[in-house]
Design a protein around this motif. Structure first.
Motif, mmCIF file in Angstrom:
data_model
loop_
_atom_site.group_PDB
_atom_site.id
_atom_site.type_symbol
_atom_site.label_atom_id
_atom_site.label_comp_id
_atom_site.label_asym_id
_atom_site.label_seq_id
_atom_site.Cartn_x
_atom_site.Cartn_y
_atom_site.Cartn_z
ATOM 1 N N UNK A 42 0.859 -1.189 0.000
ATOM 2 C CA UNK A 42 0.000 0.000 0.000
ATOM 3 C C UNK A 42 0.889 1.231 0.000
ATOM 4 N N UNK A 43 0.453 2.281 -0.698
ATOM 5 C CA UNK A 43 1.167 3.555 -0.696
ATOM 6 C C UNK A 43 0.150 4.687 -0.735
ATOM 7 N N UNK A 44 0.407 5.716 0.031
ATOM 8 C CA UNK A 44 -0.511 6.855 0.084
ATOM 9 C C UNK A 44 -0.397 7.751 -1.139
ATOM 10 N N UNK A 45 0.737 7.678 -1.853
ATOM 11 C CA UNK A 45 1.040 8.714 -2.821
ATOM 12 C C UNK A 45 1.525 9.943 -2.079
ATOM 13 N N UNK A 46 2.026 10.925 -2.792
ATOM 14 C CA UNK A 46 2.542 12.133 -2.151
ATOM 15 C C UNK A 46 1.388 12.923 -1.546
ATOM 16 N N UNK A 47 1.450 13.178 -0.251
ATOM 17 C CA UNK A 47 0.335 13.838 0.428
ATOM 18 C C UNK A 47 0.850 14.955 1.336
ATOM 19 N N UNK A 48 0.015 15.954 1.517
ATOM 20 C CA UNK A 48 0.226 16.967 2.554
ATOM 21 C C UNK A 48 1.145 18.104 2.176
ATOM 22 N N UNK A 49 0.799 19.276 2.682
ATOM 23 C CA UNK A 49 1.665 20.453 2.595
ATOM 24 C C UNK A 49 1.579 21.215 3.921
ATOM 25 N N UNK A 50 1.474 20.461 5.016
ATOM 26 C CA UNK A 50 1.150 21.069 6.307
ATOM 27 C C UNK A 50 2.324 21.762 6.990
ATOM 28 N N UNK A 51 3.517 21.164 6.857
ATOM 29 C CA UNK A 51 4.691 21.710 7.547
ATOM 30 C C UNK A 51 4.503 21.795 9.063
ATOM 31 N N UNK A 52 3.708 20.878 9.626
ATOM 32 C CA UNK A 52 3.422 20.949 11.062
ATOM 33 C C UNK A 52 4.700 20.862 11.895
ATOM 34 N N UNK A 53 5.608 19.975 11.525
ATOM 35 C CA UNK A 53 6.815 19.792 12.336
ATOM 36 C C UNK A 53 7.700 21.022 12.267
ATOM 37 N N UNK A 54 7.952 21.505 11.058
ATOM 38 C CA UNK A 54 8.807 22.675 10.914
ATOM 39 C C UNK A 54 8.203 23.907 11.568
ATOM 40 N N UNK A 55 6.864 23.924 11.688
ATOM 41 C CA UNK A 55 6.172 25.052 12.328
ATOM 42 C C UNK A 55 5.934 24.788 13.807
ATOM 43 N N UNK A 56 6.584 23.761 14.342
ATOM 44 C CA UNK A 56 6.525 23.440 15.772
ATOM 45 C C UNK A 56 5.108 23.056 16.198
ATOM 46 N N UNK A 57 4.399 22.365 15.331
ATOM 47 C CA UNK A 57 3.046 21.931 15.647
ATOM 48 C C UNK A 57 2.985 20.435 15.888
#
Length: 328
Positions: free
Chosen positions: A269-284
Motif C-alpha cells: 500500500x502507498x498513500x502517494x505524495x500527500x500533505x503540505x502542512x509543515x506541522x513539524x517545521x512550524x513546531x506543531x
C-alpha cells in the motif's frame, strides 16, 4: 491585575458577540442568525452493546461537502462547538445559509457527517435530536498504537538540543514547540530505525512523535523505515484483515506499507505524495487529518511473529508526518 482584567474583558466581549454596533448590511445581528442543538452518540458494538456519549466531540457547520471536507474549506463560514460529557451540543449565532453538520470524536477514528443539508434562516432554533456516529469497523481491534485524537502529543517528544532551547516550553504541555526536535531522531537512531513490538513497547517512550528522514549531513537525507512487530496465534486462510493508519499531519511525504516483505518491488500500500502542512517545521503537533483503511490479504500474514514496515519517502526540504495512531 492586568492579566485578570484582560480575562474579564475577554468574557464580556465573548458574550457581546455578534456585536450590535456593526452597520454593514452584510453583518447579521443576533436576531438575524440561527441556532442548532442536539446530541451526538457513538455506536460501536465491539466496545459496548449500547450507544456511547460522544463526550467532548467537535461538532460544527460548514459548507456542504464530503465527510471531513471542512478541513479544506476556506470560502465559507464555519461554526463549531465542543459537546458536553453526554454528547449534547448547541451552536449559536449561525449566519443564514445552507450547511452540512460535521463532527469528530476524540478516541474514535474517522469523520461524521449528517446526510441532510441544513438550511438556517433568521430566528431558527433547530433541535436535531439524537445523532449517531458509527466509526469504521470490520471486527474487534487486535492492537492499537497511540490515541485516535488527531494529535501526535501522546508519542515520544524528545528534549530539545540545548542550543535551541526555548525556556517558555520547558516542562510545558506544548513541549513539542521546541525548535529542531525532528533532528533528534537521527541522534536517537543513528544507524537503524525505530522498532515497535506490540505488547512490549510503550508508545509514550518508544514511538517517536514524527517519522522523518534521517539527516546524514547538511545536504543528505535518508528515507526511514519503521517496524511494527506483532504476534498472530493463527491466520484465517482466504480472509481479509484491516490495517488502519491515521496521520495527524503530512508534508509532501509518501507513506509506503509493507507486510512481512520489505524488499518486494512494489509496496502493499502507498498513500502517494500527500500533505503540505509543515506541522513539524512550524513546531506543531497536528495538521490536516488523513485516515487510510488498508485491506490486508491473509496471504501477507503468517502464524507467529509478523512485521509491518512503514517507509517514508519525501523531499528533504519539508518535514513529514507525525502519526496519530494505527490499529488493526
Amino acid at each position: 491585575m492586568l492579566w485578570e482584567d484582560a480575562k474579564v474583558q475577554m468574557m464580556i466581549e465573548k458574550e457581546s458577540w455578534p456585536y450590535c454596533f456593526a452597520l454593514s448590511e452584510d453583518f447579521q445581528k443576533t436576531e438575524q442568525r440561527g441556532c442548532i442543538s442536539g446530541r451526538l452518540l457513538v455506536r460501536d458494538r465491539y466496545i459496548d452493546d449500547g450507544d456511547l456519549y460522544a463526550s467532548g466531540a467537535y461538532v460544527g457547520l460548514a459548507l456542504p461537502g464530503e465527510a471531513g471536507s471542512w478541513q479544506r474549506e476556506c470560502k465559507g463560514y464555519q461554526f463549531w462547538c465542543r459537546a458536553d460529557v453526554d454528547g449534547s451540543f448547541y451552536i449559536r449565532n449561525i449566519i443564514t445559509g445552507n450547511y452540512n453538520l460535521y463532527a469528530w470524536v476524540p478516541g474514535f477514528i474517522g469523520d461524521h457527517k449528517l446526510d441532510a443539508t441544513l438550511t438556517i434562516v433568521s430566528g431558527d432554533d433547530i433541535y436535531l435530536g439524537d445523532l449517531v456516529y458509527q466509526p469504521p469497523r470490520d471486527g474487534p481491534t487486535m492492537w492499537e498504537i497511540g490515541v485516535p485524537d488527531r494529535s501526535a502529543a501522546e508519542f515520544y517528544v524528545p528534549d530539545p538540543n540545548p542550543k535551541y532551547v526555548n525556556r517558555l516550553y520547558i516542562n510545558h504541555p506544548d513541549r513539542f514547540r521546541q525548535y529542531g526536535l525532528w533532528e533528534r531522531y537521527a541522534e536517537l537512531y543513528p544507524d537503524s530505525d525505530l522498532v515497535y513490538t506490540i505488547g512490549q513497547s510503550d508508545y509514550s517512550t518508544d514511538w517517536f512523535y514524527a517519522q522523518v528522514n534521517r539527516k546524514v549531513d547538511e545536504n543528505t537525507y535518508q528515507p526511514t523505515t519503521w517496524q511494527i512487530k506483532f504476534n498472530l496465534d493463527s491466520v484465517s486462510p482466504g480472509s481479509t484483515y484491516k490495517f488502519r493508519v491515521a496521520l495527524a499531519s503530512s508534508a509532501r511525504a509518501e507513506l509506503q506499507v509493507f507486510f512481512n516483505d520489505k524488499d518486494r518491488g512494489v509496496p502493499h500500500f502507498a498513500t502517494g505524495m500527500i500533505g503540505r502542512d509543515n506541522a513539524i517545521a512550524r513546531h506543531g503537533i497536528h495538521g490536516l487529518y488523513w485516515l487510510f483503511n488498508i485491506n490486508v490479504n491473509s496471504d501477507w500474514l503468517v502464524q507467529g511473529m509478523n512485521t509491518i514496515y512503514l517507509n517514508v519517502h519525501k523531499s528533504p526540504v519539508q518535514e513529514p508526518e507525525p502519526v496519530s495512531g494505527a490499529d488493526v
